[in-house]
Structures are given as C-alpha cells and as structure tokens.
Scaffold this active site. Sequence first.
Site: not given
Ligand SMILES: O=C(O)CCC(=O)C(=O)O
Ligand SMILES: [Fe+2]
Length: 376
Positions: A220, A239, A241
């Site tokens: 992502k 959140h 993961d």
């Molecule tokens: O951009 C970030 O450093 C964290 C992104 C994130 O936590 C995610 O995409 O699950």
């Molecule tokens: Fe994340």
Amino acid sequence: MPTKVYIAPRVEILAQSGIESIPTEYVRPVEERQDLGDALEEVKKQIASGVPQIPVVDLKGFDSDDHETKMACVDSVKKAAEEWGVMHIANHGIPEDLLDKVREVGKKFFDQPIVQKEQYANDQASGKIQGYGSKLANNASGQLEWEDYFFHLIYPVDKTDLSIWPKDPSDYIEVTKQFAEHLRTVVSKMLSILSVGLELEEGKLEREIGGKEDLLMQLKINYYPKCPQPDLALGVEAHTDISSLSFILHNGVPGLQVYKENRWITAPCIPDTMIVHIGDTLEILSNGKYKSILHRGLVNKEKVRISWAIFCEPPREKVVLKPLEELVTDETPAKFTPRTFQEHIERKLFKKKQAEEAAAAAAAQAANGHKPNITN
Ligand SMILES: O=C(O)CCC(=O)C(=O)O
Ligand SMILES: [Fe+2]
C-alpha cells in the site's frame, strides 16, 4: 437520464485547491487529539523531550557463524517485539539503490495528473480492492483520512495481477518485482529470528502462516498531501495491523506515531533502515508475547509524505490462527480463540463498526442536548 458518475474524493484535489481549513469529515474528534500535530514539529519536540524511542535493531548478526553474535541479534529483536511491537531494522540486506528506485517510481506515479491515476481507481463497493483509492465515508461517523493510496498484491508472483499495476513510469513493474523478491528474503529472516526468540525451530512461524506458497505480500503506497490543519487531521487513523508482519519504507518525511505508555510517540526517520511492525497474526500465534502496537499517521503543512507499507499476510481461509501449542501452559493459558485470517478481519471490522456507531449515537445525543445513555 444521464448516468450518475460517482467521483471519489481525492485528498490531493482538496490539498491543491488552496483551502485554509479542512472539511469537517477530516476533523478528528477531540478524544483523538492527544499528541496530534504537525508531524515535522512533533518529531522535533519528541527528540528534545527525551521520551523513549522505537528501538533500532541490527539484523547483520543473525547471519554470523558465531552463536553468541547470532543470539545477541535474536535477543534484540525479541525484546523490541515484546516491549514495542515495532522496530527500525538496520542491515536488512536490501540494496539502498533499489529502495531509492522504489521511492522514485512510486513518487513518479503519484506525480502524474489525477486523471491519469483515476484509470487505476479501485472500486471497493464491487470488491475490486486493488488500485488507486481514498478512504470512503462508509462508517457511521463519516470520518475521512488525509491520504490517497495505491494498493496491490506484490508476492507470490503467480498470484499477482500485473494488468492493474501502474504502467507509468515504465519501470514501475520491474522495480516493484525486484523489491518484492528482496523483501521476501527479509520476511523469512525476520520470521526465523522471531521464531528463535520464542525458542521455536527457525522455520516454525513462516510455516504456520502459509510458507513460501501462501504467505501474501500486499503493498500500500500511502500518499499524504500537505495539510493546512495538521493538528486536526490524521493521515491514517489509529489501528493495529491485521498482518503477520508489516514493513514500512518512507520518503524521509516523518509521520508514523505509535501508542505506548499512554502517549503517542512520533518515529524519527533513520537513514538506511526500514520500520517493521508485529501484526495481529503474530500477536495471536505468540500468545501475546509479541505485541501488535496501536499506531497512526500524522500529516504536516510543508511536505508531501509518501510511505510504502508492505503487509505480509497468511492465506484468508487455509490456516487457523491460534496460540502455538508450545507457548500455551498452565501459567500462560491461551489468550486468543482460534480463527481464520478472514474471521479475524470480520471480527475486527464488526468491533470497529460497533464502536463508531456508539460514538456517533453519543455525539448525536449530545448535540440534541441529551446526555448519552451509556446503558444502551
Ligand atoms: O504511513 C505510515 O507510516 C503508516 C501507515 C500504516 O500504518 C498503514 O498503512 O497501515
Ligand atoms: Fe498500519
């Protein structure tokens, strides 16, 4: 009658429009504003305040023939996974020039005009989750995140769908494939280290989550435009993961915050490292020894931030996730009930929806001058 075309709200368009205050859907409720601010300032404050920092671990020692050197590496990763659930990894073995290329092709994709990117738009309603997207206001509170993203599966190769990968820039596909190959090696290494840290055989955790064939890697690319009110918005809301492990690469602009000991800690950017999170899946398998930490993404006024999050996931239905037998004892009974990855996702979405509905109902009642009825 003309057909109604749904135009997804791209945060980049909002950011380019020159607005000085952000639309209400992006304004986080007061309860979420602890330590919320401009990422560039938060990170400076953080360093000055001397609060504990996310640990940096060096993976080099794990390849050593010397047992003590190898175990010192295992111990540092184990400690970070138990105490923080997140760490910066140094000497991960991915060539720095390849990582620069990954950053370059991702930036070039997002530097294109929005109409070009819309050709890759995902369609969450019809289940087409891969592609270019932004969060839809499909929750009770209608809250949105200050980011657009590109999401697609990058490994294993036979499960990828190259037809939806960016064609511009022309080297996006080649660079991303190479990156996935290299990263897959690091995934195995991290899982081996974490297995040894639990006094299990090296290959144990990797086998449990699908092994070479079934362990998936999803990429992502998070694109966080500059934000006129970074003290009110979040790029990614808080959140944990759902993955087994998540890796984060970024463009040198800070933004990641993790929640520890009742405060948000902003991660500094450390050159030549990547960030690794323990995800929910490893928290379950390790019976809670390794932690899946709550985290979120801040935005800032001055710089576009791009991060590349790679989620390593078990197959949705094939394996049942539960605390490993070796780790369940009379003193440490199982802390998690068995579930497939799919069931875990559904439970989490259900809980989130319930919490959002409760918050929306409380807000509506408060706005009507009633006290929320907490027994409901
Ligand atoms: O951009 C970030 O450093 C964290 C992104 C994130 O936590 C995610 O995409 O699950
Ligand atoms: Fe994340």
